[in-house]
Motif scaffolding. Structure first.
Motif, short mmCIF file in Angstrom:
data_model
loop_
_atom_site.label_atom_id
_atom_site.label_comp_id
_atom_site.label_asym_id
_atom_site.label_seq_id
_atom_site.Cartn_x
_atom_site.Cartn_y
_atom_site.Cartn_z
N ALA A 60 -53.79 108.76 61.03
CA ALA A 60 -53.78 110.45 61.18
C ALA A 60 -53.37 111.42 60.36
O ALA A 60 -53.59 112.25 59.59
N VAL A 61 -52.49 111.59 60.28
CA VAL A 61 -51.03 112.11 60.13
C VAL A 61 -51.14 111.98 58.56
O VAL A 61 -50.95 112.61 57.40
N ALA A 62 -51.36 110.54 58.41
CA ALA A 62 -51.19 110.01 56.20
C ALA A 62 -52.82 111.03 55.55
O ALA A 62 -53.34 111.16 54.35
N ALA A 63 -53.61 110.75 56.54
CA ALA A 63 -54.81 111.79 55.62
C ALA A 63 -54.62 112.96 56.04
O ALA A 63 -55.22 113.79 55.15
N GLU A 64 -54.23 113.66 57.10
CA GLU A 64 -54.70 114.88 56.00
C GLU A 64 -53.36 115.16 55.60
O GLU A 64 -53.45 116.66 55.10
N ALA A 65 -52.19 115.06 55.21
CA ALA A 65 -51.28 114.48 54.27
C ALA A 65 -52.03 114.38 53.46
O ALA A 65 -51.40 115.80 51.80
N SER A 66 -52.57 114.08 52.88
CA SER A 66 -53.25 113.19 51.69
C SER A 66 -54.33 114.36 51.29
O SER A 66 -54.27 114.91 50.33
N VAL A 67 -55.44 115.10 52.72
CA VAL A 67 -55.95 116.64 51.97
C VAL A 67 -55.14 117.42 51.79
O VAL A 67 -55.43 118.24 50.84
N ALA A 68 -53.65 117.90 52.22
CA ALA A 68 -53.14 119.09 51.47
C ALA A 68 -52.46 118.41 50.78
O ALA A 68 -52.37 119.68 49.39
N VAL A 69 -52.05 117.11 49.51
CA VAL A 69 -51.70 117.15 48.08
C VAL A 69 -52.83 117.70 47.36
O VAL A 69 -52.28 118.26 47.13
N ALA B 152 -46.86 116.71 54.18
CA ALA B 152 -47.08 116.07 56.40
C ALA B 152 -46.88 117.13 57.05
O ALA B 152 -47.66 117.11 58.19
N LEU B 153 -45.56 117.71 56.90
CA LEU B 153 -44.77 118.55 57.42
C LEU B 153 -46.00 120.28 58.50
O LEU B 153 -46.64 120.26 59.23
N GLY B 154 -46.79 120.35 57.23
CA GLY B 154 -47.49 121.81 56.96
C GLY B 154 -49.09 121.27 57.61
O GLY B 154 -49.32 121.89 57.99
N ALA B 155 -49.37 120.28 57.22
CA ALA B 155 -50.61 119.78 57.61
C ALA B 155 -50.73 119.37 59.37
O ALA B 155 -51.81 120.10 59.96
N ALA C 115 -48.76 120.69 61.22
CA ALA C 115 -48.42 121.79 62.63
C ALA C 115 -49.61 123.12 62.32
O ALA C 115 -49.84 123.71 63.68
N LEU C 116 -50.41 123.07 60.76
CA LEU C 116 -51.45 123.79 60.86
C LEU C 116 -52.84 122.96 62.33
O LEU C 116 -53.35 123.62 62.16
N ALA C 117 -52.02 121.75 61.90
CA ALA C 117 -53.50 121.04 62.85
C ALA C 117 -53.00 120.70 64.40
O ALA C 117 -53.14 120.38 65.43
N GLY C 118 -52.19 122.26 64.65
CA GLY C 118 -51.28 122.16 66.40
C GLY C 118 -50.13 121.18 66.76
O GLY C 118 -49.68 120.88 67.78
N ARG C 119 -49.65 120.14 65.47
CA ARG C 119 -48.58 119.03 65.63
C ARG C 119 -47.32 120.06 65.33
O ARG C 119 -46.60 119.60 64.22
N ASP C 120 -47.19 121.12 65.74
CA ASP C 120 -45.58 121.68 65.23
C ASP C 120 -44.40 121.70 66.17
O ASP C 120 -43.42 122.26 65.92
N LYS C 121 -44.29 120.22 67.04
CA LYS C 121 -42.70 119.78 67.37
C LYS C 121 -42.73 119.15 66.17
O LYS C 121 -43.46 117.99 67.05
N LEU C 122 -41.60 118.98 65.70
CA LEU C 122 -41.19 117.79 64.60
C LEU C 122 -39.72 116.76 65.66
O LEU C 122 -38.36 118.05 65.73
N VAL C 123 -40.07 116.09 65.81
CA VAL C 123 -39.17 115.18 66.69
C VAL C 123 -38.55 114.13 65.28
O VAL C 123 -39.26 113.50 64.75
N LEU C 124 -37.40 114.32 65.10
CA LEU C 124 -36.39 113.91 64.12
C LEU C 124 -35.90 113.00 64.75
O LEU C 124 -34.41 112.99 65.57
N ASP C 125 -36.22 111.87 63.91
CA ASP C 125 -35.45 110.61 64.38
C ASP C 125 -34.15 109.49 63.29
O ASP C 125 -34.77 109.13 62.01
N ASP C 126 -33.31 109.88 63.18
CA ASP C 126 -32.33 109.00 62.82
C ASP C 126 -31.33 107.96 63.50
O ASP C 126 -30.55 107.37 62.94
N SER C 127 -31.99 106.94 63.49
CA SER C 127 -31.91 106.41 64.98
C SER C 127 -31.14 104.60 64.06
O SER C 127 -30.11 103.93 64.09
N LEU D 169 -48.26 126.15 52.76
CA LEU D 169 -49.15 125.76 53.85
C LEU D 169 -49.31 126.81 55.22
O LEU D 169 -50.31 127.17 55.20
N LEU D 170 -48.02 127.37 55.77
CA LEU D 170 -48.54 127.94 57.05
C LEU D 170 -48.33 129.53 56.84
O LEU D 170 -48.92 130.18 56.96
N GLY D 171 -48.15 129.94 55.40
CA GLY D 171 -48.35 131.01 54.38
C GLY D 171 -47.01 132.30 55.26
O GLY D 171 -47.36 133.42 55.50
#
Length: 543
Positions: A11-20, A242-245, A247-259, A333-335
């Motif tokens: 789903a993330v890949a599809a949204e990012a592809s549209v935004a790209v 990916a980040l902008g799309a 957030a616009l879709a409502g997923r605006d909490k970015l969990v960063l994982d560098d484990s 993307l966020l304006g």
């Protein structure tokens, strides 16, 4: 170039592809690569025109390398092996990551806590070289550190002129002072904002002195730079979309994982870049660092060299440049304008006002709502709340749908490491002992008791980072401030305040700014810091 962005979530890949596709149709990738300041609208154009120099740093920063070689050689010849960096936000976060990744020692002072500063002062002063970094040249924390070290050097019979290196923008008050004082001055590119300055003098000078290979960082960034003008195979475009799309879709909490990453501490740097760049006009992306994903529907997980919904692989120098480019794309993307920070000054102004109005008298801390052992509770609470577990429960219940809890600690972030440990203790036991005395452990304890994100920031450093998001972003945060009594304060030479007084005024100033926005905000004051932290963690376990 071994730099890539891959997707583990369809789903993330599809949204990012549209935004790209949309961005490519608008010619954005090449325009951004060329430094087009019109990409974020007419209101942002003037700011963007003088804030896009980061795109050229892989080339322009090379001019610094010969100067850095000479500086490092002089320091080594004089036996100056203890490198102290006095800097806030963009002046400290990148060097911290660079040096941690290179496994070279760097003492970072991005605090006004007197205990933390005293610890640095007591460490090999005769072998210390201090990098004083401030873009504006007026940063109050950094100015305080400079004044304190100048006095310490003079008291020890050491000429500060041989021990202080200044990094600042051309024409700043700090440049003028440094020249008058005979300090080494290295100027940064004025067309680069603080949080985009990882590959400027702000990132490179302290890192080189500490022993990191900064030329390699520039090589890594230079290798990925040509990809940032491409419509296809452009990691900055893919990540930003990916980040902008999301957030616009409502997923605006970015969990960063560098484990699984060999890059150490990268999420702390990315946190400032993203939160301060996007958190404005009631919009924004909230980075969540140091907390596990919750699978909430407003969350997206991005992994640095780690498998996730979005996986970003590559060396540190390239990562810096790609994430900066991606943040600029997400801003488009966020304006919003990703280069200003309209709400950062508010807490600073509140701090100055509080100090000015208090004069020599006590700061306006108010009367505690309740006292639970070594912890005073300040703030509005439901009448039924009578103890600390009740305070935590009330705060967690106050978090709105799609909201978050931010824990903001104006304390010594290294105090837990001073706790004695048994000589034969295992590494696991040592880390358990430290965690039991670390205020940051509160994040994990409260995170498992809510389905909403819990973030943690050390004050005042977060004021130069997520502080912009807290005030300018979506107004759905709940805030828990931690302050503590100071037993051994430190006067700031030439100023009418101590570090401890400044630290408390900064906490009160930020609380004022948050409460004006009507968000729940409670301050817990530890009348005994060590006992208070233990009591906080014990109470959190009872929730």
């Amino acid at each position: 170039m071994d730099m890539s962005v891959t997707f583990g979530d369809e789903a993330v890949a599809a949204e990012a592809s549209v935004a790209v596709r949309k961005l490519v149709e608008e010619g954005v990738p090449q325009a951004l690569s060329n430094g087009d300041p019109t990409l974020w609208g007419p209101e942002a154009e003037a700011e963007a025109r003088v804030r896009l120099g980061w795109l050229d740093l892989p080339t322009t920063s090379r001019a610094l390398l010969p100067e850095l070689v000479k500086l490092v050689e002089r320091a080594r010849a004089e036996g100056l092996e203890h490198v102290v960096l006095a800097g806030m936000g963009g002046s400290s976060l990148a060097p911290e990551v660079i040096c941690a990744t290179a496994d070279v020692p760097l003492t970072v002072l991005d605090t006004t806590d007197p205990g933390q500063v005293r610890r640095a002062l007591a460490d090999r002063l005769d072998q210390t070289i201090v990098v004083v970094s401030s873009k504006s040249g007026t940063t109050v924390e950094t100015d305080s550190h400079r004044r304190i070290y100048e006095k310490a050097f003079r008291d020890a019979g050491i000429d500060p002129a041989g021990r202080i290196v200044v990094v600042t923008d051309p024409g700043s008050p700090l440049e003028r002072l440094a020249i008058e004082s005979g300090y080494t001055v290295i100027l940064s590119d004025p067309n680069v904002g603080g949080r985009y300055s990882a590959l400027t003098a702000f990132g490179l000078v302290p890192s080189a002195l500490a022993g990191a290979d900064v030329g390699q960082l520039l090589d890594q960034a230079a290798e990925v730079r040509p990809l940032l003008g491409q419509d296809d195979g452009n990691p900055g475009l893919d990540l930003g979309a990916a980040l902008g799309a999301a957030a616009l879709a409502g997923r605006d909490k970015l969990v960063l994982d560098d484990s699984l990453s060999g890059i150490n501490g990268f999420p702390d740097w990315a946190e400032q870049l993203i939160a301060e760049s996007t958190g404005k006009q009631g919009k924004g992306i909230l980075p969540v660092v140091g907390s596990d994903p919750t699978d909430a529907d407003d969350e997206i997980v991005v992994g640095v060299d780690t498998e996730a919904a979005v996986q970003v692989d590559g060396p540190l120098g390239a990562q810096f440049l790609v994430w900066e480019y991606a943040t600029a794309i997400a801003g488009r993307l966020l304006g919003i304008n990703p280069f200003d920070q309209p709400n950062v000054a508010e807490s600073k102004e509140n701090t100055a006002r509080i100090l000015r109005e208090a004069g020599d008298g006590p700061l306006p801390t108010g009367t505690p709502t309740l006292v639970d052992g070594p912890v005073e509770v300040h703030g509005d609470l439901p009448e039924h709340v009578k103890d600390l577990p009740g305070v935590f429960t009330a705060l967690l219940e106050d978090i709105p749908d799609r909201g978050y809890l931010a824990i903001l600690a104006f304390l010594d972030r290294e105090a837990a490491f001073d706790v004695p440990v048994p000589q034969d203790a295992s590494f696991e036991l040592i880390t358990d002992i430290w965690a039991a005395h670390d205020p940051a452990s509160l994040q994990g304890l409260l995170a498992i008791r809510t389905e909403r994100p819990v973030t943690f920031g050390w004050g005042p450093r977060y004021l130069h980072s997520t502080g912009q998001y807290h005030k300018g972003g979506p107004q759905n945060g709940v805030f828990l401030h931690l302050t503590g009594a100071v037993q051994n304060d430190l006067q700031v030479p030439g100023r009418p305040y101590t570090l401890g007084r400044l630290e408390l005024a900064q906490a009160l100033g930020d609380l004022d700014a948050l409460r004006k926005r009507g968000r729940p905000a409670v301050r817990l004051h530890l009348t005994d810091r060590e006992a208070g932290v233990r009591h906080l963690l014990s109470a959190a376990r009872e929730v």
